[in-house]
Design a protein around this motif. Structure first.
Motif, PDB file in Angstrom:
ATOM      1  N   ALA A 247      14.817  14.651 -13.554  1.00 29.67           N
ATOM      2  CA  ALA A 247      15.653  14.529 -12.364  1.00 29.67           C
ATOM      3  C   ALA A 247      15.470  13.184 -11.671  1.00 29.67           C
ATOM      4  N   LEU A 248      14.223  12.704 -11.578  1.00 30.63           N
ATOM      5  CA  LEU A 248      13.937  11.504 -10.787  1.00 30.63           C
ATOM      6  C   LEU A 248      13.997  10.208 -11.586  1.00 30.63           C
TER       7      LEU A 248
ATOM      8  N   HIS B  42       3.491  15.667 -14.654  1.00 27.86           N
ATOM      9  CA  HIS B  42       3.069  17.072 -14.683  1.00 27.86           C
ATOM     10  C   HIS B  42       4.259  18.020 -14.818  1.00 27.86           C
ATOM     11  N   PHE B  43       5.384  17.663 -14.184  1.00 31.04           N
ATOM     12  CA  PHE B  43       6.563  18.529 -14.202  1.00 31.04           C
ATOM     13  C   PHE B  43       7.691  17.822 -14.957  1.00 31.04           C
ATOM     14  N   GLU B  44       8.049  18.358 -16.112  1.00 31.45           N
ATOM     15  CA  GLU B  44       9.083  17.751 -16.938  1.00 31.45           C
ATOM     16  C   GLU B  44      10.445  17.766 -16.243  1.00 31.45           C
TER      17      GLU B  44
ATOM     18  N   LEU C 138       2.422   3.448 -14.441  1.00 29.20           N
ATOM     19  CA  LEU C 138       1.534   4.611 -14.497  1.00 29.20           C
ATOM     20  C   LEU C 138       2.099   5.704 -15.389  1.00 29.20           C
ATOM     21  N   LEU C 139       3.383   5.991 -15.235  1.00 30.21           N
ATOM     22  CA  LEU C 139       4.001   7.058 -16.014  1.00 30.21           C
ATOM     23  C   LEU C 139       3.990   6.732 -17.501  1.00 30.21           C
ATOM     24  N   GLY C 140       4.295   5.485 -17.841  1.00 32.51           N
ATOM     25  CA  GLY C 140       4.264   5.094 -19.244  1.00 32.51           C
ATOM     26  C   GLY C 140       2.868   5.176 -19.836  1.00 32.51           C
ATOM     27  N   GLY C 141       1.849   4.778 -19.052  1.00 28.13           N
ATOM     28  CA  GLY C 141       0.481   4.858 -19.541  1.00 28.13           C
ATOM     29  C   GLY C 141       0.010   6.281 -19.742  1.00 28.13           C
ATOM     30  N   MET C 142       0.341   7.172 -18.811  1.00 24.75           N
ATOM     31  CA  MET C 142      -0.095   8.562 -18.938  1.00 24.75           C
ATOM     32  C   MET C 142       0.617   9.283 -20.069  1.00 24.75           C
ATOM     33  N   ARG C 143       1.863   8.923 -20.317  1.00 25.62           N
ATOM     34  CA  ARG C 143       2.615   9.573 -21.391  1.00 25.62           C
ATOM     35  C   ARG C 143       2.314   8.988 -22.759  1.00 25.62           C
ATOM     36  N   SER C 144       1.590   7.881 -22.801  1.00 24.42           N
ATOM     37  CA  SER C 144       1.219   7.283 -24.087  1.00 24.42           C
ATOM     38  C   SER C 144      -0.105   7.811 -24.630  1.00 24.42           C
ATOM     39  N   VAL C 145      -0.744   8.719 -23.892  1.00 26.16           N
ATOM     40  CA  VAL C 145      -2.021   9.281 -24.335  1.00 26.16           C
ATOM     41  C   VAL C 145      -1.793  10.134 -25.575  1.00 26.16           C
ATOM     42  N   ASP C 146      -2.718  10.029 -26.533  1.00 28.97           N
ATOM     43  CA  ASP C 146      -2.643  10.822 -27.752  1.00 28.97           C
ATOM     44  C   ASP C 146      -2.741  12.306 -27.406  1.00 28.97           C
ATOM     45  N   SER C 147      -1.810  13.094 -27.924  1.00 28.24           N
ATOM     46  CA  SER C 147      -1.808  14.533 -27.636  1.00 28.24           C
ATOM     47  C   SER C 147      -3.049  15.233 -28.174  1.00 28.24           C
ATOM     48  N   ASP C 148      -3.662  14.679 -29.227  1.00 27.69           N
ATOM     49  CA  ASP C 148      -4.877  15.290 -29.768  1.00 27.69           C
ATOM     50  C   ASP C 148      -6.028  15.221 -28.757  1.00 27.69           C
TER      51      ASP C 148
ATOM     52  N   CYS D 273       0.833  -1.214   0.000  1.00 24.32           N
ATOM     53  CA  CYS D 273       0.000   0.000   0.000  1.00 24.32           C
ATOM     54  C   CYS D 273       0.862   1.256   0.000  1.00 24.32           C
ATOM     55  N   ALA D 274       1.925   1.249   0.803  1.00 22.50           N
ATOM     56  CA  ALA D 274       2.818   2.408   0.837  1.00 22.50           C
ATOM     57  C   ALA D 274       3.550   2.582  -0.492  1.00 22.50           C
ATOM     58  N   GLY D 275       4.011   1.483  -1.081  1.00 22.23           N
ATOM     59  CA  GLY D 275       4.700   1.563  -2.366  1.00 22.23           C
ATOM     60  C   GLY D 275       3.798   2.040  -3.482  1.00 22.23           C
ATOM     61  N   VAL D 276       2.546   1.549  -3.488  1.00 28.00           N
ATOM     62  CA  VAL D 276       1.587   1.986  -4.506  1.00 28.00           C
ATOM     63  C   VAL D 276       1.261   3.463  -4.343  1.00 28.00           C
ATOM     64  N   SER D 277       1.070   3.898  -3.115  1.00 25.20           N
ATOM     65  CA  SER D 277       0.748   5.315  -2.864  1.00 25.20           C
ATOM     66  C   SER D 277       1.886   6.224  -3.298  1.00 25.20           C
ATOM     67  N   LEU D 278       3.108   5.874  -2.914  1.00 26.59           N
ATOM     68  CA  LEU D 278       4.254   6.687  -3.310  1.00 26.59           C
ATOM     69  C   LEU D 278       4.465   6.663  -4.820  1.00 26.59           C
ATOM     70  N   GLY D 279       4.304   5.498  -5.422  1.00 22.78           N
ATOM     71  CA  GLY D 279       4.457   5.402  -6.872  1.00 22.78           C
ATOM     72  C   GLY D 279       3.401   6.187  -7.616  1.00 22.78           C
ATOM     73  N   PHE D 280       2.174   6.178  -7.098  1.00 20.84           N
ATOM     74  CA  PHE D 280       1.080   6.921  -7.716  1.00 20.84           C
ATOM     75  C   PHE D 280       1.372   8.425  -7.689  1.00 20.84           C
ATOM     76  N   VAL D 281       1.787   8.917  -6.524  1.00 16.14           N
ATOM     77  CA  VAL D 281       2.086  10.350  -6.384  1.00 16.14           C
ATOM     78  C   VAL D 281       3.286  10.730  -7.246  1.00 16.14           C
ATOM     79  N   ALA D 282       4.324   9.894  -7.237  1.00 20.80           N
ATOM     80  CA  ALA D 282       5.526  10.200  -8.018  1.00 20.80           C
ATOM     81  C   ALA D 282       5.238  10.213  -9.510  1.00 20.80           C
ATOM     82  N   ALA D 283       4.420   9.270  -9.994  1.00 22.31           N
ATOM     83  CA  ALA D 283       4.108   9.213 -11.423  1.00 22.31           C
ATOM     84  C   ALA D 283       3.325  10.451 -11.863  1.00 22.31           C
ATOM     85  N   ILE D 284       2.349  10.874 -11.076  1.00 17.56           N
ATOM     86  CA  ILE D 284       1.571  12.069 -11.421  1.00 17.56           C
ATOM     87  C   ILE D 284       2.450  13.316 -11.411  1.00 17.56           C
ATOM     88  N   ALA D 285       3.321  13.431 -10.393  1.00 17.48           N
ATOM     89  CA  ALA D 285       4.204  14.599 -10.311  1.00 17.48           C
ATOM     90  C   ALA D 285       5.199  14.621 -11.471  1.00 17.48           C
ATOM     91  N   MET D 286       5.760  13.470 -11.814  1.00 14.30           N
ATOM     92  CA  MET D 286       6.724  13.413 -12.913  1.00 14.30           C
ATOM     93  C   MET D 286       6.070  13.651 -14.257  1.00 14.30           C
TER      94      MET D 286
END
Length: 221
Positions: free
Chosen positions: A57-58, A50-52, A104-114, A35-48
């Motif tokens: 860096a991470l 959103h912020f290039e 999570l990061l790979g899935g969010m970055r694979s979204v079509d820009s259109d 649960c702790a790993g999933v929570s931290l990974g979820f927050v880190a993926a969203i932050a990474m």
């Protein structure tokens, strides 16, 4: 040296109550760490995502954490945090953080820009884009990473228990190994494999509930 299947089953049945006691400790450690790993990974993926700058860096550091074997980290964690539950949880977090974050990061970055441009042209906020576009697209990869993390969590807990502790399947394995009780060793290995399969099956059920449109697509095909 190699016990017969009958003796392994006999050890599994004979030590059922003791194995159940140790298994509960390992499952609690694996559950909290997961649960702790999933929570931290979820927050880190969203932050990474959103912020290039944060991504650049991470990302190398996250990849670097996976090049160090967990067996090498475990003794240090025991020396730093003692023989309680904390070093086990920290090791599990380190083991499960990477698959969740990368998936999570790979899935969010694979979204079509259109699709994102369309949402912005309709006045959608960044949170609405994340909720309606990015997260649904990243869910399949998230659950793939979660399935891997569920197995890693249990194995990580057992590895940490090898080095010290008061209860747990790893502690039980250490004791029966020193007594050369190979039938009990194989019994606990079978139990760990069964628990891992149950956890992975539970993740698959959660995936079906969280992504119902996958079943619709399969039916249409």
């Amino acid at each position: 040296m190699l016990p017969s299947p009958i003796s392994v089953v006999g050890a599994l049945v004979g030590d059922y109550e003791l194995l159940l006691h140790h298994a509960m400790t390992t499952l609690v450690e694996a559950g909290i760490g997961l649960c702790a790993g999933v929570s931290l990974g979820f927050v880190a993926a969203i932050a990474m995502d959103h912020f290039e700058v944060l991504y650049r860096a991470l990302n190398p550091l996250i990849v670097l954490t996976q090049t160090v074997p967990t067996v090498a980290i475990a003794p240090l964690l025991v020396l730093w945090f003692g023989y309680g539950m904390l070093p086990k949880i920290v090791l599990i977090v380190i083991s499960t953080f990477f698959p969740i974050t990368v998936g999570l990061l790979g899935g969010m970055r694979s979204v079509d820009s259109d699709e994102i441009d369309l949402m912005r042209s309709m006045g959608a906020s960044e949170f609405e884009i994340l909720r309606h576009v990015k997260l649904p697209a990243a869910l399949p990869q998230f659950f793939s990473g979660l399935k891997i993390s569920a197995a890693y969590a249990l194995v990580g807990a057992v590895i940490a228990e090898w080095l010290g502790g008061f209860s747990g399947l790893g502690v039980y394995m250490t004791r029966v190994r020193k007594a050369y009780a190979f039938d009990r060793m194989f019994a606990v290995i079978i139990l760990i494999s069964a628990l891992s399969l149950v956890l992975m099956r539970g993740v698959e059920i959660l995936r079906r509930l969280a992504i119902p449109w996958e079943r619709v697509r399969r039916c249409e095909r």
